[in-house]
Scaffold this active site. Structure first.
Site, PDB file in Angstrom:
ATOM      1  CD  GLU A   1       0.326  -1.589   8.075  1.00 42.79           C
ATOM      2  OE1 GLU A   1      -0.007  -0.802   8.991  1.00 42.79           O
ATOM      3  OE2 GLU A   1       0.840  -1.207   7.004  1.00 42.79           O
TER       4      GLU A   1
ATOM      5  CG  ASP B   1       0.320  -4.136   1.973  1.00 46.21           C
ATOM      6  OD1 ASP B   1       0.436  -5.058   2.811  1.00 46.21           O
ATOM      7  OD2 ASP B   1       1.115  -3.186   1.895  1.00 46.21           O
TER       8      ASP B   1
ATOM      9  CD  GLU C   1       7.842  -0.388   7.819  1.00 47.22           C
ATOM     10  OE1 GLU C   1       6.891  -1.087   7.395  1.00 47.22           O
ATOM     11  OE2 GLU C   1       8.069   0.772   7.417  1.00 47.22           O
TER      12      GLU C   1
ATOM     13  CG  ASP D   1      -0.365  -0.027   2.518  1.00 50.98           C
ATOM     14  OD1 ASP D   1       0.871  -0.169   2.604  1.00 50.98           O
ATOM     15  OD2 ASP D   1      -1.102   0.110   3.527  1.00 50.98           O
ATOM     16  CB  SER D   2       4.577   1.726  -0.041  1.00 55.12           C
ATOM     17  OG  SER D   2       4.783   0.552  -0.802  1.00 55.12           O
TER      18      SER D   2
ATOM     19  CE  LYS E   1       3.089  -5.973   3.833  1.00 62.49           C
ATOM     20  NZ  LYS E   1       2.582  -4.810   4.587  1.00 62.49           N
TER      21      LYS E   1
END
Ligand code: KIV
Length: 275
Positions: free
Chosen positions: A120, A88, A186, A49-50, A118
Site C-alpha cells: 500500500e 499482500d 480502492e 491481508d483482509s 502487493k
C-alpha cells in the site's frame, strides 16, 4: 502444445499487457478450496491481508503478520494451477526501508510461490517499489483507501474527492514510473478512477472505483455473502453462503437433537459388504 495442455498461469507482465483490453478478473482467497473454486475464472488471485478481518476476526488489517500471510499464501498456492497469485505485504513488513521490504517480499515469494507482492502507498513508496522491481520482485501497488493507514486517513472514507484528487493522480503516476505492474484503486470517485486509468501505462484494478478500470477485485467472502459483519457500498453479493450455511447448521442441530441424524444410511452394519 497438445489440445489438452493446461494454460499456464499468467506472469505479472501478462497482467500488465491486459491494460485497455478485456477487464482483468480477480478475487481474494485465503484457503485451498476457495482458490480451487476461482482458479478457472480469475486472471490473478490476491492473498489479501483482509484475511485478518475475514477469517481471523481481527478489527482491522493492522494485526496481520508475515506468518499469517505465508500460511494462507501456501494454502492458496495449493489450489491454483491457472491463475497468478499475488500476496499482500502486511503492515510493518515494508514501510521502514527498501531493504526491509526486499527481505520480506523475497521471503513471501520464496515460501509461498507467489508471482508478485502487493503493498500500500503511492509517492512515498515509489523508491521501495523501484528497489523491489530492480531486484526481481514484481509489485502491485495499492492507492486510494489503503486500509493499513485507517488511523491516519480517519477511517474507511472515500479518498481523492475535491482537492485531494490531484495527490491521488500523482500517486498513480509515481507507482507507474517506479515500475509497479498494476495498481489497485480502492474507494475513489468513479470519474477520478477513469482519469487515472486513462493517464497511466499500467492496469488499474478497481474496488469501489469504476467500471472503466482495467480490472476489478472483490473480497471473496464479501461477494459470496460469507462475511456479513458489514457490507461496504461497493460490494455486490453474488451469493448468500453465510445465510445458507447457518440454515444448514441449524437443520443439523435440530436433527441431532431429535435423533433424526445419523439415519440408517449414515451408519455401518456389523457385516462386511459383499464384494
Ligand atoms: O486485502 C485485501 O483484500 C485487499 C483488496 C481489498 C484489494 O487489499
Amino acid at each position: 502444445m497438445s489440445a489438452t495442455a493446461q494454460k499456464s498461469a499468467p506472469l505479472p507482465d501478462d497482467i500488465r499487457a491486459m491494460k485497455g483490453g478485456t477487464p482483468i478478473v480477480s478475487l481474494t482467497a485465503y484457503t485451498t478450496p476457495m482458490a480451487q473454486m476461482m482458479d478457472e475464472h480469475c486472471d490473478f488471485v490476491l492473498v489479501g491481508d483482509s484475511v485478518g478481518m475475514v477469517l481471523h476476526g481481527l478489527p482491522s488489517t493492522l494485526g496481520v503478520t508475515m506468518e499469517m500471510m505465508i500460511l494462507h499464501g501456501q494454502a492458496v498456492a495449493r489450489g491454483l494451477s491457472r491463475a497468478m497469485m499475488v500476496v499482500d505485504m502486511p503492515f510493518g513488513s515494508y514501510e521502514e526501508s527498501p531493504a526491509q521490504a526486499f527481505r520480506n517480499a523475497a521471503k513471501l515469494m520464496a515460501e509461498t510461490g507467489a508471482a508478485a507482492v502487493k503493498l500500500e502507498g503511492g509517492r512515498h513508496m515509489a523508491e521501495t517499489i523501484n528497489v523491489l522491481v530492480a531486484r526481481g520482485v514484481p509489485v502491485m501497488a495499492h492507492i486510494g483507501l489503503t486500509p493499513q493507514s485507517i488511523n491516519t486517513l480517519g477511517g474507511y472514507k472515500v479518498q481523492g474527492r475535491g482537492a485531494a484528487a490531484e495527490a491521488l493522480v500523482a500517486d498513480a503516476r509515481a507507482v507507474d514510473e517506479a515500475g509497479a505492474f498494476s495498481v489497485v484503486l480502492e474507494k475513489v470517485p468513479a470519474t477520478l478512477a477513469d482519469e487515472i486509468t486513462a493517464g497511466i501505462s499500467i492496469p488499474t484494478i478497481g474496488i469501489g472505483a469504476s467500471v472503466g478500470c482495467d480490472g476489478q477485485i472483490l473480497v471473496v467472502d464479501d461477494m459470496l455473502g460469507l462475511f456479513t459483519a458489514f457490507k461496504p457500498k461497493f460490494v455486490k453479493r453474488y451469493g448468500n453462503l453465510g445465510e445458507d450455511g447457518e440454515a444448514a447448521i441449524a437443520a443439523y442441530a435440530g436433527e441431532v437433537r431429535s435423533r433424526r441424524f445419523p439415519a440408517p444410511e449414515h451408519v455401518f452394519s456389523d457385516k462386511a459388504p459383499k464384494a
